[in-house]
Design an enzyme around this catalytic site. Structure first.
Site, PDB file in Angstrom:
ATOM      1  N   GLU A 127       0.861  -1.191   0.000  1.00  6.86           N
ATOM      2  CA  GLU A 127       0.000   0.000   0.000  1.00  6.86           C
ATOM      3  C   GLU A 127       0.891   1.231   0.000  1.00  6.86           C
ATOM      4  OE1 GLU A 127      -2.896  -0.142   3.139  1.00  6.86           O
ATOM      5  OE2 GLU A 127      -3.710  -2.036   2.472  1.00  6.86           O
ATOM      6  N   HIS A 251      -8.274   9.867   3.720  1.00  5.97           N
ATOM      7  CA  HIS A 251      -7.965   8.778   2.788  1.00  5.97           C
ATOM      8  C   HIS A 251      -8.230   9.275   1.377  1.00  5.97           C
ATOM      9  CE1 HIS A 251      -7.804   4.908   0.839  1.00  5.97           C
ATOM     10  NE2 HIS A 251      -7.404   4.350   1.959  1.00  5.97           N
ATOM     11  N   ARG A 300      -0.100   8.558   1.839  1.00  9.34           N
ATOM     12  CA  ARG A 300      -1.495   8.957   1.714  1.00  9.34           C
ATOM     13  C   ARG A 300      -1.699  10.472   1.627  1.00  9.34           C
ATOM     14  NH1 ARG A 300      -4.716   5.165   5.708  1.00  9.34           N
ATOM     15  NH2 ARG A 300      -4.210   3.550   4.194  1.00  9.34           N
ATOM     16  N   ARG A 396      -0.248   8.750   9.162  1.00  9.02           N
ATOM     17  CA  ARG A 396      -0.082   7.318   9.437  1.00  9.02           C
ATOM     18  C   ARG A 396       0.256   6.544   8.166  1.00  9.02           C
ATOM     19  NH1 ARG A 396      -3.442   3.148   8.879  1.00  9.02           N
ATOM     20  NH2 ARG A 396      -5.382   4.334   8.790  1.00  9.02           N
TER      21      ARG A 396
HETATM   22  C1  SIN Z   1      -6.984   0.919   3.104  1.00 12.21           C
HETATM   23  O1  SIN Z   1      -7.274  -0.258   2.968  1.00 12.21           O
HETATM   24  O2  SIN Z   1      -6.697   1.670   2.194  1.00 12.21           O
HETATM   25  C2  SIN Z   1      -6.996   1.486   4.486  1.00 12.21           C
HETATM   26  C3  SIN Z   1      -5.931   0.875   5.267  1.00 12.21           C
HETATM   27  C4  SIN Z   1      -5.517   1.790   6.364  1.00 12.21           C
HETATM   28  O3  SIN Z   1      -6.225   2.716   6.700  1.00 12.21           O
HETATM   29  O4  SIN Z   1      -4.419   1.606   6.867  1.00 12.21           O
END
Ligand code: SIN
Length: 552
Positions: A127, A251, A300, A396
């Protein structure tokens, strides 16, 4: 303006005793309860809805830990510190990444079924901000739901842990209210039956807050309806220090459902980009290329800002996520939950672009804790999103949240039993009670979203402070709506004040009027306290922790 020093509530109609009360039933709360049960006399878990209703069950992507071949805690540490933009506590990050792998293995041993590849190895994905595949996942994109299922089953198999559902934590009871007091109990409001109905008091020797975040402060959030910041607000009222409140993570890829959509919105996991999906604008251009070396998988805050910029440039309310090339079979196997959610909203991601926009996702700040989950109030511990352990800094790293709850709840269970003081009586409470009108919630969320959201400025923040002060002065009725709104107003005032003080751009805190990171003046943390219904913000300096100083 004065914020209620405690929530107005009726006199307790019932009382009970426990050694430790755990508030919250996500991964942080249930791990704390399971670990404490053999180490203290009695553990009582209280949760605002049913056991499975918190944020954990909504987590899609997974849980990060250095579990894959070639990966190391040091590499995970590096990625976490970089994402945190110099505001992490390096000691806390070291704890997180070194204890993480064992903690995840223990979770698997406890019954959580993670996904495995055909050769039997744990499946790991990537991610934003991670330079390695290190996100363990379950049910494709249903990691949180699987962890919650396994933990609820473990709690149900532990009859010595008492659980009270539909219990809102109202306020802490202290042995003194002059700043020297320790935890003596907690008041609850239970929507129950029989003996435990209405307001009651639990006499206890320690409270572990694991009550999650404050997403409902904003009009659109990925958080469930229960995330009204109750734990942070009651800790602030009890004299605890809150830290880093201005660092609210948005997000980047939350499904856009239209201008009037409010409350919890569908998350499109970063893992979808981890598997190859890309962001495009209305002309079909991939706008993340050139913005960051990791492009669509940048941390993010970088992606959320790039999307917001492009939305402003194009005058559009959202951008697009293109995951069509993943194909139907892959979508069905890897992201069944997201696929079903998209389709339920009339978008088929196998053949269509998904409309996405940033929305509030995670409070990186919270109740300030040390490396063992201790807050500044004796007997009060905090873990998970309600806490600020120092691992997230200004932003985060993806999938570090479940891990934080897991690791720090284990740590609390190590030290708490030896720190339990004798039960003390609660002192007479001199704090002025109050409740803010429940019907100001919509106006509060509009103010916070418009003026304290992704992009901030002194003008907007000052206006927000004035508007919030007016809302805080509207008295309301005793009851869940009023209590939750009082908590939201309290935290909105605190968050806005902290954001006004941080005159720089760092991580998820983006100031239009101070576009650069400023380590000379703002390497450190804003601590928030409340005295006599007034919020106070104080700066505590700390060296920038992402190596930026050394790199210069
Ligand atoms: C996501 O699946 O994008 C969220 C995961 C997270 O908030 O760490």
């Amino acid at each position: 303006m004065s914020i209620p020093e405690r929530l107005a509530a009726g006199e307790p109609g019932w009382t009970t005793d426990a050694d430790v009360v755990v508030v919250g039933s996500g991964i942080a709360g249930l791990i704390a309860a399971l670990r404490l049960r053999d180490r203290v006399g009695t553990v009582l878990v209280v949760t605002k809805d049913v056991l499975s209703a918190g944020s954990t069950q909504w987590a899609q992507g997974g849980i990060a830990a250095a579990l894959g071949p070639g990966d190391t805690p040091a590499q995970h540490e590096h990625d976490t510190l970089i994402a945190g933009a110099g505001a992490c506590d390096p000691a806390a990050v070291r704890v997180l990444v070194t204890e993480g792998p064992e903690a995840v293995r223990e979770l698997i041993a406890l019954g959580a079924n993670f996904d495995h590849s055909a050769d039997g190895e744990l499946s790991l994905t990537r991610e934003g901000g991670h330079h390695r595949d290190r996100i363990a996942h379950a049910g494709g994109d249903a990691t949180g739901a699987e962890i919650q299922r396994a933990l609820v089953a473990a709690i149900k198999a532990a009859p010595d842990i008492e659980v009270v559902e539909h219990a809102l934590a109202v306020d802490l009871l202290l042995s003194a209210y002059d700043g020297t007091g320790a935890v003596a109990g907690i008041t609850l409001h239970v929507m129950g039956e029989g003996q435990r109905d209405g307001v009651g008091a639990v006499r206890c020797r320690a409270v572990v807050l694991a009550s999650g975040g404050l997403g409902q402060v904003f009009s659109q959030t990925t958080n469930p309806a229960v995330s009204t910041g109750d734990g942070m607000a009651l800790a602030l009222r009890a004299g605890a220090v809150l830290r880093d409140l201005e660092f609210v993570q948005f997000h980047p890829t939350v499904m856009y459902l239209g201008p009037d959509s409010r409350g919890q919105q569908p998350l499109i996991s970063e893992a979808v980009r981890g598997e190859g999906a890309v962001l495009v604008d209305f002309a079909g251009n991939r706008f993340m290329q050139g913005v960051h070396e990791l492009a669509d998988l940048a941390p993010r805050d970088v992606v959320a800002k790039a999307i917001t910029r492009r939305m402003h440039e194009e005058g559009q309310p959202h951008m697009w996520l293109d995951a069509r090339h993943l194909g139907a079979a892959f979508w069905e196997r890897r992201f069944p939950t997201i696929l079903a959610t998209c389709r339920s909203h009339g978008i088929d991601p196998v053949t269509e672009l998904i409309p996405v926009a940033p929305a509030c996702h995670y409070a990186s700040g919270g109740v300030a804790t040390d490396l063992w989950g201790r807050s500044s109030v004796p007997g009060l511990y905090a873990t998970g999103e309600v806490a600020c352990s120092g691992v997230h800094g200004a932003n985060r790293l993806a999938s570090n949240s479940l891990l934080e709850g897991l690791v720090f709840s284990r740590r609390i269970a190590e030290v708490l039993p030896d720190e339990l003081a004798h039960q003390t009586d609660a002192a007479p409470d001199p704090r002025t009670p109050g409740v803010v009108a429940a019907d100001v919630r919509g106006a509060l969320q509009a103010t916070m979203t418009e003026r304290v959201g992704v992009l901030r400025s002194a003008t907007g923040l000052d206006l927000a402070a004035t508007e919030l002060a007016a809302l805080a002065d509207k008295d309301g009725e005793i009851g869940t709506g009023g209590w939750e709104t009082t908590n939201l107003v309290t935290l909105s005032c605190a968050l806005t004040d902290a954001a006004r003080h941080r005159e720089e751009t760092r991580g998820s805190h983006w100031r239009e009027d101070f576009p650069e990171r400023d380590d000379a003046h703002f390497a450190g943390h804003f601590d928030v306290t409340m005295t006599g219904g007034r919020i106070e913000v104080a700066f505590r300096s700390a060296p920038a922790s992402d190596g930026a100083e050394e790199r210069r």
